[in-house]
Scaffold this motif. Sequence first.
Motif, PDB file in Angstrom:
ATOM      1  N   ALA A   1      51.015  45.815  36.018  1.00 33.67           N
ATOM      2  CA  ALA A   1      51.040  44.759  35.017  1.00 33.67           C
ATOM      3  C   ALA A   1      49.883  43.782  35.204  1.00 33.67           C
ATOM      4  O   ALA A   1      49.203  43.779  36.220  1.00 33.67           O
ATOM      5  N   LYS A   2      49.698  42.960  34.182  1.00 30.29           N
ATOM      6  CA  LYS A   2      48.685  41.918  34.245  1.00 30.29           C
ATOM      7  C   LYS A   2      49.030  40.923  35.352  1.00 30.29           C
ATOM      8  O   LYS A   2      50.189  40.627  35.584  1.00 30.29           O
ATOM      9  N   GLU A   3      48.025  40.432  36.012  1.00 33.44           N
ATOM     10  CA  GLU A   3      48.261  39.399  37.015  1.00 33.44           C
ATOM     11  C   GLU A   3      47.080  38.447  37.024  1.00 33.44           C
ATOM     12  O   GLU A   3      45.979  38.801  36.596  1.00 33.44           O
ATOM     13  N   PHE A   4      47.303  37.240  37.513  1.00 34.11           N
ATOM     14  CA  PHE A   4      46.241  36.260  37.550  1.00 34.11           C
ATOM     15  C   PHE A   4      45.364  36.553  38.767  1.00 34.11           C
ATOM     16  O   PHE A   4      45.869  36.740  39.868  1.00 34.11           O
ATOM     17  N   PRO A   5      44.035  36.618  38.564  1.00 34.49           N
ATOM     18  CA  PRO A   5      43.144  36.978  39.675  1.00 34.49           C
ATOM     19  C   PRO A   5      42.944  35.813  40.653  1.00 34.49           C
ATOM     20  O   PRO A   5      42.956  34.655  40.262  1.00 34.49           O
ATOM     21  N   ASP A   6      42.773  36.147  41.930  1.00 34.16           N
ATOM     22  CA  ASP A   6      42.355  35.145  42.916  1.00 34.16           C
ATOM     23  C   ASP A   6      40.885  34.831  42.714  1.00 34.16           C
ATOM     24  O   ASP A   6      40.138  35.640  42.163  1.00 34.16           O
ATOM     25  N   SER A   7      40.465  33.656  43.182  1.00 31.45           N
ATOM     26  CA  SER A   7      39.054  33.300  43.099  1.00 31.45           C
ATOM     27  C   SER A   7      38.544  32.798  44.452  1.00 31.45           C
ATOM     28  O   SER A   7      39.243  32.086  45.158  1.00 31.45           O
ATOM     29  N   ARG A   8      37.313  33.198  44.790  1.00 27.06           N
ATOM     30  CA  ARG A   8      36.650  32.638  45.971  1.00 27.06           C
ATOM     31  C   ARG A   8      35.350  32.018  45.487  1.00 27.06           C
ATOM     32  O   ARG A   8      34.499  32.696  44.914  1.00 27.06           O
TER      33      ARG A   8
END
Lengths: 250, 250
Positions: free
Chosen positions: B106-113
């Motif tokens: 499913a869709k998920e919110f991406p992590d960011s660095r």
Amino acid sequence: MSGGQRSSAATTDPGGLGFRPLYRQVRELLVQRIADGLWAPGQPIPSEPEIASELGVSQGTVRKALDEMAGENLVVRRQGRGTYVARHDDARILFQFFRIVPDSGAKEFPDSRLIEVAGEAADEETAAALGLAPGAAVVRLERVRSLAGEVCIAERIVVPAALFPGIAERELPNNLYELYAAQFGVVVGRASEKLRAVAAGAREAELLGVAAGTPLLRVDRTAFSIDGKLAEWRVSWCRTERVHYVSDLR
Amino acid sequence: MSGGQRSSAATTDPGGLGFRPLYRQVRELLVQRIADGLWAPGQPIPSEPEIASELGVSQGTVRKALDEMAGENLVVRRQGRGTYVARHDDARILFQFFRIVPDSGAKEFPDSRLIEVAGEAADEETAAALGLAPGAAVVRLERVRSLAGEVCIAERIVVPAALFPGIAERELPNNLYELYAAQFGVVVGRASEKLRAVAAGAREAELLGVAAGTPLLRVDRTAFSIDGKLAEWRVSWCRTERVHYVSDLR
DNA sequence: CAGTGGTCTAGACCACATG
DNA sequence: ATGTGGTCTAGACCACTGT
């Protein structure tokens, strides 16, 4: 029946389960008439008052149903003239289903050169994509498309033979969705695309005249008819040096 | 005033030029109140009867204005509770503005660095993309994003410094559009993306941990605030071995 | 229970297209 | 002039959400 709500199947829902507004029921009935070919693409449908009196609902309810259908591009409304069943003409395809655009310059309908068309049995991947049993009869079509005179798209299209009897023996036009609707009664209403960047394989490289390994945009489309049937699986490989794919988020 | 149309600025248009329905005028007024921050994201707005009596129009007209706004995701309507100014929470971003999805799952919110953030002067390309004069102050931000634990997107974001005073000195959250709205009153309403397949350059290859020349999906986004201002230019380079970009055509 | 948005109706008038 | 879709109003009732 002066003001106030009619007592119909839509009202009072003691079960608490599904509640279907009247205008959705009307909408479904009207969509069915289009899907059944009772009202043909390009033709006007009866006026709002006519439909309302036929169905015994108010004009406002018919209006709401038709407004929804217009929002889904199923009908086109023209003030002063009437409501028409939408056609899959080039302008609509360009607007609704074709997202590849030259970097500089307006949208235009791409030329097509047919490479091959053949009836065959669905392999596992094809069967999964089209929701068929493996081995089901399908028709596969390959072509190369040009924009602004430059070859830029290699395309493989697969459709269930059951939905399009005899399509392999036909002259195939540039605009396939118009053919689907006019000759087979399959009206494509929506599609879902998955995009990836891939390296050109030997086959695509040859068709597009690029070196193997060149980055290509691969577009994987599944198209549905307005009555929900899976109608087409299409994979396009596209050179994007001078064109791009547009996607509007709103 | 029993039934029939009010005589207002909307009626009788002998000039034949622009005709603006009343509900559009109402809509514009309500949008302005949101854009001005008079009604804040997440908060309920007055009920339909209240707005109608305040503006001296019928509830039906207010309803039509709000229905349009709901269609543009400017407000959220909740039966029995009220109408709320839409928030740029993760769920909305995911639904409206984030189109990259794992192949399976499913869709998920991406992590960011975050890699870098810096104020600078717009070069020619940046100025053109943001509709600014060359040399105008902008803030550039680079980051790398992961989906399902795998690094897959390198992103460069450029915004006009004038719209976001002091943003370079702030802590930057994963969800930037929520920050834009909450801290700077810039509500992103729509965006336009251009997609291409490109070969990874040295910079992208390093950030994503792939070989130079690897095919990447390049997504070029221009985002607009609800009052029409060009708010952000964002370029993303994405590995698409295990994810893809979805586009729904309807 | 009261208040919200959602549906449905009825009727008037406006804008547009065609004859 | 007539007929079409488009706008606006007024009022009733329904479905849902809280108190």
